[in-house]
Design an enzyme around this catalytic site. Sequence first.
Site, PDB file in Angstrom:
ATOM      1  N   CYS A 262       0.816  -1.215   0.000  1.00  0.00           N
ATOM      2  CA  CYS A 262       0.000   0.000   0.000  1.00  0.00           C
ATOM      3  C   CYS A 262       0.849   1.264   0.000  1.00  0.00           C
ATOM      4  CB  CYS A 262      -0.933   0.019   1.199  1.00  0.00           C
ATOM      5  SG  CYS A 262      -1.981  -1.413   1.270  1.00  0.00           S
TER       6      CYS A 262
ATOM      7  N   CYS B  21      -2.866   8.405   6.946  1.00  0.00           N
ATOM      8  CA  CYS B  21      -1.485   8.484   7.461  1.00  0.00           C
ATOM      9  C   CYS B  21      -1.507   8.723   8.970  1.00  0.00           C
ATOM     10  CB  CYS B  21      -0.718   9.609   6.783  1.00  0.00           C
ATOM     11  SG  CYS B  21      -0.438   9.317   5.030  1.00  0.00           S
TER      12      CYS B  21
END
Lengths: 129, 394
Positions: A35, A104
């Site tokens: 990813c 994130c």
Amino acid sequence: MALYSEKVMDHFRNPRNVGVIEDADGVGEVGNAKCGDIMKMYLKIEGDVITDAKFETFGCGSAIASSSMATELIKGKPVADAMRLTNQAVTEALDGLPSHKIHCSVLAEEAIHAALEDYHRKTKSEDCP
Amino acid sequence: MIYADNAATTKMSDAAIQAMLTQMQKNWGNPSSLYAHGQDAKEALETAREQIAAVIGAQPREILFTSGGSEADNQALRSAAALGKKRGKMHIVSTAFEHHAVLHTLAALQREGFSVTLLDVHENGVVVPAEVEAAIREDTCLVSVMFANNEIGTIQPIREIGAICRKRGVLFHTDAVQAIGHVPVNTAEDNIDLLSASAHKFHGPKGVGFLWAKRGVPLASLIEGGAQERGKRAGTENVPGIAAMAAALTEANAKMAENAAHLTAMRDRLIAGLQEIPHSALNGDARNRLPGNVNFCFEGIEGESLLLLLDDRGICASSGSACTSGSLDPSHVLLAIGRVHDVAHGSLRLSLGEDITEGDVDYLVRSVREVVTYLRSFSPIWRDLTAGRKPFIL
């Protein structure tokens, strides 16, 4: 017009707490290379306080900035406080992230929690050999 | 600033800006109007058509002005599909690394009942003509293969593929957006039936392009509402943009050999420099590629952070990492040439402009090496690779 806030760029350009703690009390790694994001957190814990935190991150600018900010937010704090760290707290401390980069900050939260769980696992096994 | 993203867009040339200004300041009439002021604009439009046709070895009436490469791709595919459907031929052959303007249109056509074969582009990013021939069926109505890839710059064997299509009686479209103005493209010699182009890739303005369709290939209209462009593209023509596109293409064509020689030398110097970085690899064939295209993968780092740090050093570049595309997957082009996700995230495209110097190239090499080394210094993947816990891929 910039992609990220000044705060994000500051933590991206000058990340705090980069590196490895060789004798860490807790280590957590989340994400995967497929990813495009991996965060690894190292914690040093004395008594009930996080005395040092370091990170290594493979990822985009906001992943690096989120890791840096997350370590800043928990350094010197009691373990119980660090357990309550949320991705919102990381995002807010960075003056926001673009919507497609919120994951994130989630990774940063998960990395800290994974390191704390590792610490709890280790201390538990030490308590009950 | 070193602008190394010319595959994304280019700076307009002085000739293009001048042509555009002339149309805006003097010939601003509507080319459909019958009075002289309108007919002056009409004349500028037709002059542009002639200039463009001359560059690609075509007839002016075969050129249809569009809003850019994406519209031209959409219209080319839709036109060939409509013709195929009428004849009961509903199979299309294309490649896995086409631009999304082609791939997404093909996906839409699949939902409408067409079947699509996407050819392998192999490790070197080049289609094998024999595989095109093998993929053509009785019900194939179209083959669409890009002239040169937009990410890795590999140039396809267009003439050979075109010859196969001609032999088999199948229409052949090429998305030549990255090629026109940079490498020789001749519609007649290259056996092409439909071709798409975009002005801003060869120092023309954004928002304008063209579709070339060989005489006799019927076009379907995407935009209804007027008789412009022989009824195949309604809407008042973008005369300033079209005149600028013709000026830019004429200039790019005149300087092509000189530009290509310089860019090829700079490209190869850059490739040689970047290859010195350990655990890196060039994406796509080293020789069979656009003069200004360099595309690398660096193991253990992620592309967006690389771009941001290069931006800090005054370098404009691009990457095929997921983070820069806004999706979870890295570039479909890098995946199509067999790069695994881990490595595809660490890609960098540097597409050079004609004004690049040796000094610029050396600065690019130095900057990329420093930034890659820095990002690797705190990459957990790099630590695992160097500690032998994971095998290197590159």
